[in-house]
Every structure is written in C-alpha cells, then in structure tokens.
Write an enzyme that holds these catalytic residues in place. Structure first.
Site, short mmCIF file in Angstrom:
data_model
loop_
_atom_site.label_atom_id
_atom_site.label_comp_id
_atom_site.label_asym_id
_atom_site.label_seq_id
_atom_site.Cartn_x
_atom_site.Cartn_y
_atom_site.Cartn_z
N ASP A 189 -2.38 -7.31 3.39
CA ASP A 189 -2.54 -6.13 2.55
C ASP A 189 -1.41 -5.22 3.01
OD1 ASP A 189 -3.13 -3.46 1.83
OD2 ASP A 189 -5.17 -4.08 1.38
N HIS A 190 -0.40 -5.05 2.18
CA HIS A 190 0.81 -4.41 2.70
C HIS A 190 0.58 -2.95 3.11
CE1 HIS A 190 1.46 -2.68 -1.33
NE2 HIS A 190 2.30 -1.84 -0.76
N HIS A 252 -6.28 -2.03 -1.12
CA HIS A 252 -5.64 -0.92 -0.41
C HIS A 252 -6.59 0.26 -0.17
CE1 HIS A 252 -2.27 -3.34 -1.34
NE2 HIS A 252 -1.94 -2.80 -2.50
C1 BG6 Z 1 0.71 -3.21 -5.00
C2 BG6 Z 1 0.21 -3.13 -6.41
O1 BG6 Z 1 -0.18 -3.93 -4.19
O2 BG6 Z 1 0.85 -1.89 -4.48
C3 BG6 Z 1 1.12 -2.30 -7.27
O3 BG6 Z 1 0.11 -4.43 -6.93
C4 BG6 Z 1 1.36 -0.95 -6.64
O4 BG6 Z 1 0.59 -2.14 -8.57
C5 BG6 Z 1 1.77 -1.09 -5.19
O5 BG6 Z 1 2.37 -0.29 -7.38
C6 BG6 Z 1 1.85 0.25 -4.49
O6 BG6 Z 1 2.41 0.07 -3.23
P1 BG6 Z 1 3.20 1.24 -2.51
O7 BG6 Z 1 3.52 0.66 -1.18
O8 BG6 Z 1 4.39 1.54 -3.37
O9 BG6 Z 1 2.26 2.38 -2.45
#
Ligand code: BG6
Length: 503
Positions: A189-190, A252
């Site tokens: 989960d990034h 997230h």
């Molecule tokens: C991703 C989603 O996991 O996270 C995207 O699939 C979203 O839709 C993105 O835009 C948001 O990530 P960050 O790091 O830009 O907040």
C-alpha cells in the site's frame, strides 16, 4: 520500518524481477527509488533487475526506457550510479500465462547469480494488471522459483488492487498461499511508504504527552481527508470497475485510520504492528445495510473551472461511460467499538477533482469544559485541533486559543506548526524507497497482512452491496474544483460538525 537505534545498512545481494516492467510504475517510481537507495549506499553492489513485459524490446531498449525515466524524475543524476543500475538490467518479452517464460526467467536469474553475485535471492514485483496476479504467482511456484533453500530468500510483492471485494480477495489469497508462504508475500500500500504516514506511529508512541489524551475522554472526533485535484487521467478502464471506495478507502484511508487508532504495539516488529492494526480494523462497527445511506455519501465530479481552466465532467473523460455510476468521491462515518474510541466518530473522505491536493488527519479535541469567557463576546471558541499533514505541505500543527493583545479579552486561534521541509529539508523520494528496502531486508511491517486486507473488504462489503442495489440518479453531484457533494456536508451537519478545509 526504521528502528530507532539502527543506522540504515546496505541490504544483501538480490535480483529484482519486475512483471509488467513496461508500465509507468517501473519508470516513474521503482527505478528512481532504486537509484535513491543506491545513492544513499543502501542498495547492494550485487544487485540486478530483470524486467518482463509483453512487448518485444531488446535489453538496450529497456535500459534506454529506464534511463529516460531517471532523467525525467531525478534532477542531475549521478551517472556512475545510473550506469551501475542499468548495466545490471535485463529484459524478457513474453506472456505471463506462458510456462516457457518462467524457464527463460530461471535461466536469466542463474546468469545474474553468476555474473552479479545475486546469490539466488529474488524479489518478484507484480506490477501487472491484477487479473494476472494469481497466474503469475502460481507459475512462479510451479517453476520452483519460490522455493527458499540454503538460506536464499524468494519474496513476492503484490501491487493493489488486492481483489475487488471480500470474495475475490479471499480467492486470490488462497491462490497465492498454494505456492507461497504468507511470510513471502508483501502486499504493497504505497501510502505506508510515505514518511509522514510512518511518522504517525513515531509521533504517537515516541512522545509521552499525546498518548494520555489520545482517546474518547479528550477527542471529539477524527477527520481523515485524502483530497486530490487530479481527475481520473488515463485510467478510465480501471476506474470504471473500481470507483473511489475500492481505489482509495479500503486501502489507503483504512491504513491511515488504523495507524491513528491502533493501540501501542509491544514492539515495532512486523507481526506486533500488524496485530494491532488488525485489532482496530476488527473493532470497526459494521455498517448495517439500512445505515449505508445515512452513514456514507458517494459523489461523481461534473464540469468545473479551476484556476481559469475549464475541466470536463467524469462522464466525458476518455474510456468512461456516458451514464457511468462510478463514484469519484466518498465520505463515510465509522465508529470503533473498543474502550479507547467508543462514541468517537471517524469521518473519512476522499475525492478526485477537489479544490486542491491535501491529505491530512485532523484530531479534534473536546471543548474546554467551562466557558468562562462567555460574557466577553467570544462564546464560540474553536476547539483545539491537531492536524497531521501527510501531503503536500508535510507537517504537524496544533491549534489553540490565545489572547489577542489589547484591553479587551479577545481570543484568537493560533497554530504551533512543524514543517518537515523546514526542519529536515526536502530529500528527493518517490515513496517506494522504504518499501523496496524493507522488502529486500525481509521486514514486512509496512506491508498488508492477509487478515488486514480481508477485514478491510469486509467493512466495505455492505456499502458496495447497497450502492450496487440502489444506483444513484444524482450523478454528477459536485463540480470539479469544489469540496465535494453537498450531501457530505450534511453528513457532518447532522452530527453538529463541519469538515475542515485543508489549506
Ligand atoms: C492510488 C490510486 O493508489 O493512489 C489513485 O489508485 C490515486 O487513484 C493515488 O490517485 C493517490 O496517491 P498519492 O500518493 O498521489 O496520494
């Protein structure tokens, strides 16, 4: 996850195999992250990359593509590091469903072991469309590439989405577990790779002053906002199937909520942290089908104007149905049934094409018990608020009332503010550095465990069911460049509360 006393060390030798290497993720995030690790002296000198994808390309063409990514995403890269990474990079073209490709991969890995001393340690990164996850891992298993023998490790990193509901997540888990041990599976989960997200735990558990007030006695409610200004971009096909609830909330936002609400773990070891996250997710009060329409709000962006630019509606974006019912905005109210949080609502919201990009966790404290200033014209004092700003203006602020200098007792709201950039400078990062580093080290703390994933799907299941059964006729219901649908404000207003407007 960094431990307090451990200076980061170079990880051991390994080869990283990227399935779906032709995509954006490899170029934009993974390879720049590897560069940053190498630059910081954290990547092993015995390291190689093997990219797999369907299109035909030579090793050279693949290296050129990665080189271009490095040039685009890293300013003034150190050429010796770039050369080191690229000269240890290879490419294999083929179909992930074809057994033959795994034989080729095996040979290539044997070569990298002897040429680059990667020692039989392999990290398989699945950056493919999710429909290939099961097959790829299965065939990796069948070809013997997941067997850990003689102290060698084999790990599989799985990108999201991890299933699209509880049933598909369970069957994917079962499929993976047929050939790999849970210990070998790293579900990414990034958000957990973001410094400020990791700091939630450090903030809570390395300071003595916050934990005593981090509970229902002092906290009125919590708001978690992940606002995006971008629209769906070029991901229409995926997004039509996913929608914001699957795309953002079940992963997230729930992770942010779990880190905010969990009990202190007995240690920062992976299982201890994931046990506590699991317990808090388990304690989320199930939303009954009849509560779905009052506890959740869905939205879809329409046309709008931001900074003089006219933006089109979601339904006019490429690859989106003209009558699409996919939600690009979600707000919901959750309760946690445990001693710490009983009765404290957690309001979560996320949306695309909102006013600005801002991710934050706002902890709103209860008002002072006695308004002794009520006769002085300041009856409505703002409550104290602690805001953990995850992005983009990373930092933490605490707001409180202070006397405005002068003869009358006028009270103004002021902030104590900490900014990451001011204190620690702006280290260039993609957010994948810690995750890749931890995976190579075998530290799964920041990755999702099977039970955490399944519980998250269980929480959203009734919402998915009711929304499917009762399609809304109100889309689009918010303008691009606004703060979302009016219903979301009503959700708060019914509880006598308001959304914060992140700056
Ligand atoms: C991703 C989603 O996991 O996270 C995207 O699939 C979203 O839709 C993105 O835009 C948001 O990530 P960050 O790091 O830009 O907040």
């Amino acid at each position: 996850m960094p431990h307090q006393d451990s200076a980061p060390r170079q990880v051991g030798s390994c080869a990283m195999v990227i399935f779906g290497a032709g995509g954006d993720l490899t170029k934009r995030k993974l390879v720049p992250a590897l560069y940053h690790l190498a630059k910081g002296g954290l990547l092993s000198d015995s390291f190689a990359i093997v990219g797999l994808a369907r299109s035909d390309r030579s090793n050279e063409a693949f290296r050129d593509q990665l080189h271009e990514g490095i040039r685009q995403h890293i300013s003034e890269p150190d050429q010796s590091i770039v050369d080191r990474i690229l000269s240890n990079t290879y490419y294999i073209a083929g179909d992930y469903r074809d057994v033959g490709i795994y034989q080729k991969l095996r040979q290539k890995l044997t070569e990298t072991d002897s040429r680059h001393a990667t020692n039989g340690n392999y990290l398989f990164y699945l950056a493919t469309p999710p429909s290939f996850f099961g097959t790829t891992v299965n065939l990796l298993g069948q070809s013997g590439l997941l067997a850990e023998e003689d102290g060698r490790w084999r790990r599989v990193v799985v990108e999201k989405p991890f299933g699209r509901d509880i049933d598909s997540a369970r069957s994917l888990n079962l499929e993976l577990r047929k050939v790999a041990d849970e210990r070998q599976i790293y579900r990414i989960d990034h958000y957990l790779g973001k410094e400020t997200v990791q700091n939630i735990l450090v903030f809570r558990f390395s300071n003595g002053i916050f934990e005593p007030i981090w509970n229902r006695r002092y906290i009125d409610h919590v708001q978690i906002t992940v606002a995006e200004s971008l629209g769906v971009e070029h991901r229409g096909t995926y997004y039509e199937e996913a929608g914001a609830l699957r795309d953002m909330v079940s992963n997230h936002l729930f992770q942010l909520m779990a880190l905010t609400a969990m009990e202190p773990p007995v240690s920062f070891e992976a299982e201890a942290v994931r046990d506590e996250k699991g317990k808090v997710l388990d304690a989320i009060q199930p939303i009954l089908p009849e509560q779905v329409l009052t506890r959740t709000v869905r939205g879809q962006y329409g046309r709008g104007t931001v900074g003089g630019n006219k933006l089109r509606a979601y339904r006019s974006e490429p690859k989106i149905a003209a009558d699409s019912s996919a939600e690009t905005y979600v707000a919901l109210k959750l309760l946690i049934d445990n001693w710490r949080w009983a009765g404290v609502p957690f309001y979560l919201r996320t949306g695309k094409r909102l006013v600005r990009r801002a991710t934050e966790i706002s902890i709103q404290f209860k008002r002072a018990p006695f308004m002794m200033f009520r006769d002085t014209g300041v009856g409505e004092l703002d409550p104290n608020r602690l805001v953990l700003r995850i992005q983009p203006k990373e930092g933490i602020s605490l707001s409180f009332g202070a006397k405005v200098p002068g003869p009358t007792s006028k009270i103004g709201q002021v902030d104590m503010d900490f900014s990451y950039a001011e204190h620690f400078g702006n280290a260039p990062r993609t957010g994948y550095e810690t995750l890749l580093y931890d995976c190579m080290k075998g530290d799964a703390t920041l990755f999702q465990r099977v039970d955490n994933v399944e519980t998250s799907w269980q929480i959203v299941a009734p919402i998915l069911d009711v929304w499917k059964a009762l399609p809304t006729r109100e889309f689009p219901n918010y303008a691009s460049g606004s703060w979302g649908p009016a219903d979301a404000d009503e959700l708060m207003a019914r509880d006598g509360r308001r959304w914060r407007r992140p700056e």
